[in-house]
Design a protein around this motif. Structure first.
Motif, PDB file in Angstrom:
ATOM      1  N   THR A 241      -4.395 -30.446  -3.875  1.00  0.00           N
ATOM      2  CA  THR A 241      -4.142 -30.226  -5.111  1.00  0.00           C
ATOM      3  C   THR A 241      -5.005 -29.381  -5.816  1.00  0.00           C
ATOM      4  OG1 THR A 241      -3.003 -32.308  -5.579  1.00  0.00           O
ATOM      5  CG2 THR A 241      -3.389 -31.091  -7.447  1.00  0.00           C
ATOM      6  N   ILE A 242      -6.480 -29.739  -5.649  1.00  0.00           N
ATOM      7  CA  ILE A 242      -7.627 -28.918  -6.323  1.00  0.00           C
ATOM      8  C   ILE A 242      -7.771 -27.743  -5.481  1.00  0.00           C
ATOM      9  CG2 ILE A 242     -10.140 -28.804  -6.886  1.00  0.00           C
ATOM     10  CD1 ILE A 242      -9.957 -31.865  -7.166  1.00  0.00           C
ATOM     11  N   PHE A 243      -7.609 -27.546  -4.123  1.00  0.00           N
ATOM     12  CA  PHE A 243      -7.867 -26.503  -3.396  1.00  0.00           C
ATOM     13  C   PHE A 243      -6.494 -26.230  -2.679  1.00  0.00           C
ATOM     14  CE2 PHE A 243     -11.919 -29.106  -3.876  1.00  0.00           C
ATOM     15  CZ  PHE A 243     -12.513 -28.130  -4.883  1.00  0.00           C
ATOM     16  N   PRO A 244      -5.513 -25.791  -3.120  1.00  0.00           N
ATOM     17  CA  PRO A 244      -4.269 -25.653  -2.351  1.00  0.00           C
ATOM     18  C   PRO A 244      -4.567 -24.283  -1.115  1.00  0.00           C
ATOM     19  CG  PRO A 244      -3.794 -24.777  -4.538  1.00  0.00           C
ATOM     20  CD  PRO A 244      -5.173 -25.535  -4.418  1.00  0.00           C
ATOM     21  N   GLU A 245      -5.145 -23.334  -1.514  1.00  0.00           N
ATOM     22  CA  GLU A 245      -5.375 -22.161  -0.889  1.00  0.00           C
ATOM     23  C   GLU A 245      -6.185 -22.412   0.295  1.00  0.00           C
ATOM     24  OE1 GLU A 245      -8.939 -22.435  -2.979  1.00  0.00           O
ATOM     25  OE2 GLU A 245      -6.919 -22.797  -3.680  1.00  0.00           O
ATOM     26  N   ARG A 246      -7.084 -23.382   0.464  1.00  0.00           N
ATOM     27  CA  ARG A 246      -7.656 -23.833   1.604  1.00  0.00           C
ATOM     28  C   ARG A 246      -6.879 -25.068   2.446  1.00  0.00           C
ATOM     29  NH1 ARG A 246     -14.049 -23.756   0.068  1.00  0.00           N
ATOM     30  NH2 ARG A 246     -14.233 -23.615   2.413  1.00  0.00           N
ATOM     31  N   SER A 247      -5.958 -25.299   1.895  1.00  0.00           N
ATOM     32  CA  SER A 247      -5.398 -26.446   2.496  1.00  0.00           C
ATOM     33  C   SER A 247      -4.380 -26.036   3.720  1.00  0.00           C
ATOM     34  CB  SER A 247      -4.576 -27.221   1.677  1.00  0.00           C
ATOM     35  OG  SER A 247      -5.345 -27.872   0.844  1.00  0.00           O
ATOM     36  N   HIS A 248      -4.822 -25.742   5.059  1.00  0.00           N
ATOM     37  CA  HIS A 248      -3.887 -25.141   6.154  1.00  0.00           C
ATOM     38  C   HIS A 248      -3.103 -26.417   6.852  1.00  0.00           C
ATOM     39  CE1 HIS A 248      -5.018 -20.740   5.711  1.00  0.00           C
ATOM     40  NE2 HIS A 248      -5.764 -21.276   4.890  1.00  0.00           N
ATOM     41  N   ARG A 249      -3.829 -27.389   7.236  1.00  0.00           N
ATOM     42  CA  ARG A 249      -3.316 -28.449   8.012  1.00  0.00           C
ATOM     43  C   ARG A 249      -3.879 -29.864   7.096  1.00  0.00           C
ATOM     44  NH1 ARG A 249      -1.701 -24.242   9.504  1.00  0.00           N
ATOM     45  NH2 ARG A 249      -1.553 -23.422  11.966  1.00  0.00           N
ATOM     46  N   ILE A 250      -2.933 -30.487   6.586  1.00  0.00           N
ATOM     47  CA  ILE A 250      -3.296 -31.833   5.889  1.00  0.00           C
ATOM     48  C   ILE A 250      -2.283 -32.762   6.447  1.00  0.00           C
ATOM     49  CG2 ILE A 250      -3.594 -33.055   3.609  1.00  0.00           C
ATOM     50  CD1 ILE A 250      -5.530 -30.867   3.945  1.00  0.00           C
ATOM     51  N   VAL A 251      -2.862 -33.726   7.174  1.00  0.00           N
ATOM     52  CA  VAL A 251      -2.171 -34.934   7.604  1.00  0.00           C
ATOM     53  C   VAL A 251      -2.307 -36.097   6.890  1.00  0.00           C
ATOM     54  CG1 VAL A 251      -1.438 -36.477   9.475  1.00  0.00           C
ATOM     55  CG2 VAL A 251      -1.965 -33.955  10.012  1.00  0.00           C
TER      56      VAL A 251
END
Length: 561
Positions: A241-251
């Motif tokens: 939520t804070i860093f959506p542009e860096r969130s490439h693969r979140i499990v």
């Protein structure tokens, strides 16, 4: 000058020649030894090289072991006190650990639950199995988050271990011992605030999410690859939520609802909604297993077996004395059987054979193994949670006098309904006293947003019947993050680590490696039976990779994540 050339060819003497050859030899050897450090992958090639770095990284490592042929490396990193107000002085120093994969791999962040569980201990203890499940195309990295275990400072409510032992009280039943717990908690929360001073204000999940970026930046990696388990699903969602542009693969695996975690004073309410269903599943699967379940000889139906075990637990309201030898003796109580044995078993169905074996012996008069397993055990006994749990949870959740009545009787009026939600509620809600009286004010205003668009959609994992993070909570992630999809393990237990499933492992690999997201609400089956002796040979597989994944999953399921 005599008019002749003054140039002479100087031939060194034998001693000078030997000295030059020795120097040249040393230079050649040093260049050879330092080749990998300066121009190669970067790990030390000599025991003399205690610290080293990699090209493109701004972090110095030290070799700290080897796990199944993979190099384990450790470091420490400084993070600011408050990422969102850098004018604040001071900060935290955090231990970082990495298990290397193939050279040139991305770093995958693996994070256990709690809150308050040590990531460093997690990777040391489970790194080999995690690496087998995930494969070698990632380095596995994690840390002890601010306040936890090796963090400096560590989140503490007592100045020393000796003081903790002298001032702590047993975790009594929250209703029967309410006056004692309520009064003791007043002193406890004051001790938490005084011991940690200003640092206590900044031990929370949004700050930890920002700390992860400090580590990634030091690694020279912009993209976050993350697998968070249980509470760490709240951390993963906060990061995304804070860093959506860096969130490439979140499990996220075993989901906590961030909407409730940050905004609901009763965020634990409803978390046990499927616990009794998992408990009944234990008895039901036992009867299905027949002779493969040691308890099945005691009843003809699952209902009868459950009644028999719970009736016996009720009789232990009067504790039983157990004497093994002069250094091993104590009491076996109803709480040990219900909250440690049965509630603990709900998390990890892969342990059900051992639990059934001990219960069978206990009900037939032999209490030794039950006492050794459950009589002196507490939750997270091996994971170094300590007081960090309370700092993180209470600094995130609505806590203290702004959100809770401070009168004990009014407080009990609010809590009693929660304690009737489940047989296991007292184990879950005793910490409500600390939340009610917490003295540290919240220093962040984070709230979970809806429809966040991340660099890549999230993969949401859950079992069908999870005792503490029910499947229904997965909907909160779909509401929070655009395009997220659910992968369901059809079975019992807490997170998909509860039972082996090669189907789950392969979907997670495809997501992490290539970004392949499952189709809308995909389901996987559990591999193997629920009741299997620990010494029983595991099934053989044609594919060696399948067998390795299964064995690794089974071991984590038995040992706990």
């Amino acid at each position: 000058m005599d008019g002749k050339s003054s140039f002479r060819l100087s031939i060194p003497d034998r001693q000078s020649m030997s000295r030059s050859i020795a120097y040249l030899t040393i230079i050649i050897v040093l260049c050879f030894l330092l080749y990998d450090y300066c121009w190669g992958p970067g790990y030390p090639t000599s025991p003399l090289d205690q610290h080293y770095a990699y090209k493109g990284e701004k972090i110095t490592w030290k070799a700290c072991g080897d796990i199944a042929g993979r190099k384990l490396e450790c470091s420490r990193i400084d993070v600011p006190m408050d990422h969102f107000n850098l004018s604040k002085s001071g900060g935290f120093n955090l231990p970082v650990v990495r298990l290397r994969g193939d050279d040139g791999s991305k770093n995958l962040w693996v994070s256990p639950g709690g809150p308050g569980v040590s990531g460093v201990a997690f990777l040391h203890n489970r790194g080999e199995k995690l690496a087998t499940i995930i494969g070698s195309r990632f380095h596995l990295i994690t840390f002890d988050a601010r306040g936890i275990n090796g963090s400096r400072p560590q989140a503490l409510c007592y100045p020393s271990t000796q003081v903790r032992k002298s001032l702590s009280i047993p975790e009594f039943q929250p209703i029967e011992y309410s006056p004692e717990v309520y009064a003791w908690t007043k002193n406890f929360v004051q001790g938490c605030r005084d011991t940690m001073s200003e640092h206590g204000l900044y031990i929370n999940t949004p700050q930890t999410a920002a700390d992860m970026n400090t580590v990634l930046d030091a690694l020279g990696q912009h993209e976050m690859f993350f697998w968070g388990i249980s509470y760490a699903t709240a951390l993963g969602q906060t990061y995304a939520t804070i860093f959506p542009e860096r969130s490439h693969r979140i499990v996220v695996d075993g989901v906590v609802s961030n909407f409730r975690w940050y905004e609901d004073p009763f965020s634990d309410s409803g978390s046990l909604q499927d616990a009794e269903r998992v408990l009944y599943g234990f008895f039901e699967e036992c009867m299905k297993a027949g002779n493969d379940c040691p308890l099945s000889v005691l009843a003809d139906t699952a209902e009868e077996l459950q009644d028999k075990v719970l009736s016996f637990a009720g009789k232990l309201k009067e504790p039983v004395s157990i004497y093994i030898n002069r250094s091993q003796w104590g009491l076996l109580r109803s709480e040990d059987l219900i909250y440690t044995a049965l509630f603990g078993a709900l998390y990890s169905p892969a342990t059900w054979w051992s639990v059934a074996d001990r219960l069978n012996k206990l009900l037939q008069g032999n209490a030794t193994e039950a006492f050794l397993a459950w009589g002196s055990k507490g939750p997270y006994a091996d994971w170094l949670v300590d007081e960090a749990l309370y700092f993180i949870a209470n600094n995130d959740n609505p806590s203290g006098p702004d959100h809770w009545p401070q009168d004990r009787h009014e407080f009990l009026d609010l809590v009693r309904p929660l304690l009737n939600e489940s047989l296991f509620s007292p184990a879950m809600h005793l910490s409500s006293y600390k939340r009610q009286q917490w003295l540290i004010p919240k220093t962040h205003d984070f709230r979970q947003k809806m429809n966040v668009k991340t660099a890549h959609p999230l993969l949401v994992l859950s079992t069908t019947w999870d005792p503490v993070t029910p499947f229904s909570t997965t909907g909160s992630v779909l509401a929070a993050f655009e395009g997220s999809q659910i992968l369901e393990l059809e079975g019992y237990g807490h997170t998909t680590f509860a039972m082996p499933s090669r189907c789950v492992a392969k979907h997670v690999r495809a997501f992490l490696y290539d970004g392949t997201l499952v189709e809308k609400h995909t389901k996987c089956k559990v591999d193997g039976p629920y009741f299997m002796r620990p010494d029983q040979d595991v099934p053989r597989f044609i594919d060696s990779d399948d067998e390795a994944i299964y064995r690794a999953q089974l071991q984590i399921a038995r040992d706990g994540f």
